[in-house]
Design an enzyme around this catalytic site. Structure first.
Site, PDB file in Angstrom:
ATOM      1  N   ASP A 195      -1.584 -18.928  71.156  1.00 40.66           N
ATOM      2  CA  ASP A 195      -1.843 -17.504  70.918  1.00 40.66           C
ATOM      3  C   ASP A 195      -3.198 -17.300  70.269  1.00 40.66           C
ATOM      4  O   ASP A 195      -3.500 -17.941  69.254  1.00 40.66           O
ATOM      5  CB  ASP A 195      -0.783 -16.934  69.962  1.00 40.66           C
ATOM      6  CG  ASP A 195       0.604 -16.961  70.573  1.00 40.66           C
ATOM      7  OD1 ASP A 195       0.765 -16.438  71.684  1.00 40.66           O
ATOM      8  OD2 ASP A 195       1.527 -17.510  69.922  1.00 40.66           O
TER       9      ASP A 195
ATOM     10  N   HIS B 162      -1.206 -10.945  73.757  1.00 40.47           N
ATOM     11  CA  HIS B 162       0.145 -10.380  73.652  1.00 40.47           C
ATOM     12  C   HIS B 162       0.721 -10.346  72.234  1.00 40.47           C
ATOM     13  O   HIS B 162       1.899 -10.010  72.073  1.00 40.47           O
ATOM     14  CB  HIS B 162       1.105 -11.093  74.619  1.00 40.47           C
ATOM     15  CG  HIS B 162       1.209 -12.563  74.376  1.00 40.47           C
ATOM     16  ND1 HIS B 162       0.393 -13.475  74.998  1.00 40.47           N
ATOM     17  CD2 HIS B 162       2.028 -13.284  73.586  1.00 40.47           C
ATOM     18  CE1 HIS B 162       0.704 -14.692  74.595  1.00 40.47           C
ATOM     19  NE2 HIS B 162       1.701 -14.607  73.730  1.00 40.47           N
TER      20      HIS B 162
ATOM     21  N   HIS C 163       1.272 -23.617  74.441  1.00 40.87           N
ATOM     22  CA  HIS C 163       1.053 -22.163  74.430  1.00 40.87           C
ATOM     23  C   HIS C 163       0.260 -21.793  73.182  1.00 40.87           C
ATOM     24  O   HIS C 163       0.744 -21.961  72.062  1.00 40.87           O
ATOM     25  CB  HIS C 163       2.396 -21.428  74.456  1.00 40.87           C
ATOM     26  CG  HIS C 163       2.231 -19.946  74.342  1.00 40.87           C
ATOM     27  ND1 HIS C 163       1.561 -19.217  75.285  1.00 40.87           N
ATOM     28  CD2 HIS C 163       2.614 -19.066  73.386  1.00 40.87           C
ATOM     29  CE1 HIS C 163       1.548 -17.941  74.919  1.00 40.87           C
ATOM     30  NE2 HIS C 163       2.174 -17.827  73.770  1.00 40.87           N
TER      31      HIS C 163
ATOM     32  N   ASP D 125       4.812 -15.868  77.863  1.00 44.06           N
ATOM     33  CA  ASP D 125       5.303 -15.314  76.600  1.00 44.06           C
ATOM     34  C   ASP D 125       5.312 -13.792  76.533  1.00 44.06           C
ATOM     35  O   ASP D 125       6.076 -13.224  75.750  1.00 44.06           O
ATOM     36  CB  ASP D 125       4.491 -15.893  75.428  1.00 44.06           C
ATOM     37  CG  ASP D 125       5.169 -15.688  74.083  1.00 44.06           C
ATOM     38  OD1 ASP D 125       6.411 -15.535  74.063  1.00 44.06           O
ATOM     39  OD2 ASP D 125       4.482 -15.670  73.048  1.00 44.06           O
TER      40      ASP D 125
HETATM   41 ZN   LIG Z   1       2.480 -16.112  72.609  1.00 41.91          ZN
END
Ligand SMILES: [Zn+2]
Ligand SMILES: *[C@@H]1O[C@H](CO)[C@@H](O)[C@H](O)[C@H]1NC(C)=O
Ligand SMILES: *[C@@H]1O[C@H](CO)[C@@H](O)[C@H](O)[C@H]1NC(C)=O
Ligand SMILES: *[C@@H]1O[C@H](CO)[C@@H](O)[C@H](O)[C@H]1NC(C)=O
Ligand SMILES: *[C@@H]1O[C@H](CO)[C@@H](O)[C@H](O)[C@H]1NC(C)=O
Ligand SMILES: *[C@@H]1O[C@H](CO)[C@@H](O)[C@H](O)[C@H]1NC(C)=O
Length: 944
Positions: free
Chosen positions: A48, A412, A46, A170
């Site tokens: 970001d 996010h 994951h 997420d």
């Molecule tokens: Zn995230």
């Protein structure tokens, strides 16, 4: 040597297609019947696009003191690991990082990646530029960021690159609209990580972790399969094999003292076994990864290999009475495996999200309100710039910086306000850099579309703090022309407000003196003290110019006849109520209580409105009883907020507008403004929120009316469809709320409303906020927040924005109030007009501007030309949207497509929403385009 190499390359290339399956990953799935229980092992990382480090820092690995993550190395490591074994598979998700990696990779690395994608080992899932937030994102931003990401994949890899499945593992709650948009992109499933813990418990008990999501009340085809992941996106306990994890590796050598497989596998089987009943079929998905995992893909995958090898030899291991089979898989293969299963359906959304009884993730609906406005404004500029560039034919690719900055803003941890302060500063910087790109395009387009030479095009860059030094000299030196372009597909009647240093002495059109609070805004360096206010009416996608001349010259003749010349007078506030009527609208204002009553559109309500603050809960988060209010979490420490009464009031009455200037404290003031056409808006300036008492504060504006709304209210989903909310209740499970305020907060992207049988009140916002209705007749929206404690969900900072001068963030914004009989008000169109405000540029002489590429008179009233973007020489991306919901009484409309383009279409094909896949069945001779309520149709058009 060179020739030899060339031959080898060709052979190698031929070798690829011969030796591999030649299938895209989503076609390269196992065989699923009920002969075994299949555990789908899905390796993932994951990543970001900014959070504790900036995008660039995460990519290169700089700012190693914070952490030494380098996304570049994750890609390198995964690629070389997958090359060792054709059975290994991996999913990539965020195209923003992929693009950076691709741009910085050698041809050889790119070829390896391409090979792995074409033979089904790598699959892109979701494929947006970022994994966007779902609460604070406006739908056009979401469509654009998905279009950007999927477009890069389609261009680079063709069909195998185009994702079919959503992966929102997420984001902090899930909107129904995003599911609907994905469905319109032809996605058939969506995986979710975080849902409310009580909802999750209920779904586990009823075995409904998978469900059939009816994601639109208006669009019967907006349907997809939702899957809630068993363990968010983490591996099962004890099975994290990243270099950052401390779990022991698996040892399969029976002779070794460290041999540990049977015991470890027994625990894993037990873990899966207890969860198997939560899911509908004999399939189980395990997420093997976590945040920024796979720096050493070999460590992860060598353990997964052992796991798979071992389990598949243990014929005695059974789940649901079936032998267990483990395999490398992907989310698309899981969806394929469960296809046809009977699933419960769902028609609402996943807001608000709570992770424990005191952790409602409803603070982020409002966190970083200045950035949330910057995003909405940037989108306004972006959409208008795209339209203007297309009309002027400036060529494709002109806004690549702004499009990427805006896409990243949807991440996010960006638009949510949950990144560290310095990371948020980086988002702001790249967005502001994009503004310059947009301004260049807009100026060029204005010049190219005008028939005359009106001198240089000038922009006001600081209108949000009411100054414009750029035009001040021009104004006094013979006057100026205001040129406006309307990017919405509806005629707009609005008021433009132009800052000036002079009072009414110099310009007969000058009207409003500023409130002193504006002068205190630290980012102001200019000297404007007044603003020129005048009404303007602009047709759909059309231009309008108004000249302003100093009084000494003959200004009057320069004005279109319908422009009134306003004057103002100050009224001293009295002890009695002040009643003002314009058009059908009447406001009754009390000198200390403010608004007390309003009449609009033939409906009268008793309504007071004002500001309050909740004290933020302090805490060290050592357990959830000590949870603090922070960037993610809203946790007031009492349930009734503290009122902030009016301390002084001034009434300013002009010909075109009346303003009631209220001061509440030295850090909060507002203007209730009523324009000649009877519109009512509230413009506020808030901050710095005082925290010298060491107490965080969260500021709301609340309206108390006598509308008998009971426990119901309505909020929009990402600026599109409306959802009904019921206080203290959830549509699909029995909720128990220990946070009665925060637990009733919902995202308000553009509007919130209450109604009874006689009246409806809607509040339209200029950015995303959180809002609720905590009592019958009430609407509240949270405007600003300043918290002094971290809430322990990772960001590691309190939400305490320093603002421009380090004293604490000051924000300015506007919301609009509409009272109407129920179901009469077209709030959707009004909200679109607020998101697509006229773009204003200045010039010495009037610009004689017009465009001929589209004929807007062919567009029905309820259709918005949602996208008009030039992709290449003669190629354009076009989206048409039927703006209204079925529940708002909308029907099907048709657009005469060739006429819209003045019969200059050479070729047209229809695609799915993100221009991601062609829709051949609907291509062919596209003449009249039918649009069902809320439908958006997307076309690639070649114009002559
Ligand atoms: Zn995230
Ligand atoms: C497997 O079994 C489930 C439950 O008994 C059933 O609903 C499903 O149709 C079966 N699937 C196949 C592929 O046979
Ligand atoms: C990657 O390269 C392409 C093609 O040169 C360029 O358009 C794009 O802006 C680059 N992307 C990034 C993130 O640098
Ligand atoms: C508003 O309040 C007044 C006095 O409190 C009451 O007489 C009146 O009926 C109310 N108006 C409406 C529209 O409810
Ligand atoms: C005005 O806009 C700038 C960016 O253009 C932003 O940094 C600033 O915070 C805004 N000020 C207010 C008071 O909204
Ligand atoms: C625009 O369309 C309308 C309605 O179809 C038509 O009457 C008009 O002539 C068109 N205008 C131009 C400039 O082609």
């Amino acid at each position: 040597m060179a020739i030899h190499g060339g031959v080898a390359f060709v052979l190698l290339f031929a070798g690829f297609s011969a030796s591999v399956t030649g299938k895209c990953s989503f076609e390269n799935c196992g065989h699923y019947d009920n002969s075994s229980y299949v555990v789908h092992i899905v390796p993932h990382s994951h990543m970001d696009l900014g959070w504790l480090k900036t995008v660039q820092q995460y990519f290169y690995g700089t700012n190693a003191g914070e952490n030494n993550i380098a996304v570049k190395l994750i890609y390198d490591s995964v690629v070389s690991e997958l090359l060792t074994d054709v059975n290994k598979r991996f999913i990539f998700v965020e195209t923003g990082f992929f693009e950076l990696w691709w741009n910085h990779s050698s041809d050889a690395s790119r070829e390896s990646f391409r090979k792995l994608l074409n033979n089904g080992q790598i699959e892109f899932i979701s494929g947006g530029y970022v994994m966007n937030d779902e609460a604070a994102t406006y739908y056009t931003n979401t469509i654009d960021q998905m279009t950007l990401g999927l477009g890069i994949l389609r261009k680079t890899f063709g069909e195998c690159g185009v994702s079919r499945v959503g992966w929102q593992i997420d984001p902090f709650g899930h909107s129904r609209e995003f599911a609907s948009l994905l469905s319109q992109m032809n996605f058939d499933g969506l995986f979710l990580g975080r849902i409310d813990y009580q909802d999750k418990n209920a779904r586990e008990e009823s075995g409904t972790m998978e469900f059939y999501w009816r994601a639109s009340e208006s669009l019967p085809k907006s349907r997809l399969t939702g899957v809630v992941l068993a363990n968010n996106y983490s591996p099962p306990p004890g099975f994290c094999f990243d270099i950052y994890c401390n779990d022991d590796p698996l040892v399969e050598d029976k002779e070794s003292e460290e041999y540990n497989l049977p015991g470890r596998i027994e625990k894993l089987m037990e873990w899966i076994g207890t969860r198997a009943p939560f899911f509908a079929t004999n399939n189980f998905l395990i997420t093997m990864g976590n945040d920024f995992n796979y720096h050493s893909a070999h460590k992860w995958m060598s353990n997964i290999d052992i796991l798979i090898r071992y389990v598949n030899t243990r014929k005695d291991l059974k789940i649901n009475g079936l032998p267990v089979r483990f395999e490398y898989s992907t989310p698309s293969c899981y969806l394929k495996a469960i296809r046809g299963a009977k699933l419960a359906s769902k028609a609402d959304d996943f807001f608000p999200y709570s992770s424990d009884p005191h952790a409602f993730w409803t603070g982020y609906f409002t966190s970083r309100p200045a950035f949330k406005y910057l995003d909405r404004f940037a989108n306004n500029l972006f959409q208008a710039a795209k339209q203007l560039a297309a009309m002027a034919g400036l060529g494709g690719g002109r806004l690549s910086g702004l499009s990427r900055a805006l896409a990243v803003d949807q991440h996010h941890d960006a638009i949510t306000g949950t990144a560290k302060q310095f990371v948020n500063d980086a988002y702001t910087r790249s967005t502001l850099k994009g503004f310059n790109e947009a301004r260049d395009v807009i100026a060029e387009a204005f010049v190219s579309l005008s028939r005359n030479d009106a001198g240089p095009i000038v922009f006001c860059k600081s209108l949000n703090v009411s100054e414009c030094d750029e035009i001040d000299g021009m104004l006094r030196n013979g006057g100026i022309t205001v040129n406006a372009y309307n990017p919405s597909s509806q005629l707009v009647r609005t008021f433009l407000r132009i800052p000036t240093t002079d009072g009414e002495e110099a310009f007969s059109v000058t009207f409003c003196p500023y409130r002193r609070v504006l002068f205190a805004l630290p980012e102001r360096s200019g000297k404007a003290t007044h603003e020129i206010v005048f009404p303007i009416e602009i047709g759909a996608h059309a231009f309008e110019s108004v000249s302003i001349k100093p009084k000494k010259t003959s200004w009057a003749s320069e004005f279109p006849s319908e422009v009134e010349v306003p004057t103002y007078r100050r009224l001293r506030p009295g002890k009695r109520e002040f009643v003002e009527r314009r058009g059908d609208t009447e406001l009754r204002i009390h000198p200390t209580r403010g608004l007390v009553r309003m009449t609009m559109n033939g409906v009268t309500i008793n309504a007071t409105a004002g500001y309050y603050y909740y004290e933020s809960h302090a805490g060290d988060n050592h357990d959830f009883g000590h949870r603090a209010s922070g960037a993610y979490i809203f946790r007031p420490n009492v349930s009734s907020p503290v009122p902030l009464p009016i301390t002084s009031q001034e009434i300013i009455k002009g010909k075109t507008v009346t303003e009631i200037h209220n001061t509440y404290t030295d850090w909060l003031s507002d203007v209730i403004r009523m324009t000649g056409d009877g519109k009512v808006e509230v413009e506020w300036v808030i901050g710095p929120i005082p925290v010298a008492d060491k107490v965080g504060k969260e500021i709301i504006w609340r309206m108390d009316t006598d509308i008998d709304s009971g426990s119901e209210f309505f909020t929009d989903s990402n600026g599109r469809e409306t959802l009904k909310r019921t206080r203290d209740s959830r549509p699909t499970w029995d909720v128990s709320l220990e946070e009665p305020v925060a637990g009733n907060y919902y995202p308000v992207n553009t509007r919130i409303a209450i109604r009874d049988k006689d009246a409806e009140t809607t509040v339209l916002t200029d950015r995303s906020v959180g809002g609720s209705s905590l009592r019958s007749g009430q609407i509240e929206i949270m405007l600003h927040r300043r918290c002094l404690f971290d809430d322990a969900f990772g960001v590691g900072e309190a939400l305490n924005e320093p603002g421009y001068d380090g004293e604490g963030l000051r924000i300015r914004g506007t919301h609009t109030i509409v009272v109407q009989t129920p179901d009469e008000f077209d709030a959707r169109s009004a909200s679109i007009n607020l998101a697509l405000k006229p773009i204003v540029v200045f010039s010495k002489e009037p610009l004689e501007t017009s465009q001929s590429r589209i004929n807007v008179t062919t567009l029905p009233d309820i259709v918005q030309l949602l996208s008009f973007e030039q992709l290449a020489e003669n190629e354009f991306l076009v989206r048409l949207e039927n703006k209204l919901e079925r529940r708002a009484g909308a029907g099907t409309v048709t657009v005469d497509f060739p006429a819209l383009f003045n019969d200059r279409i050479e070729n047209v094909k229809e695609t799915f929403l993100a221009a991601n896949i062609d829709r051949p069945s609907r291509t062919g001779a596209i003449r009249s385009v039918r649009l069902y309520p809320m439908e958006i149709r997307t076309f690639l058009v070649t114009l002559k």
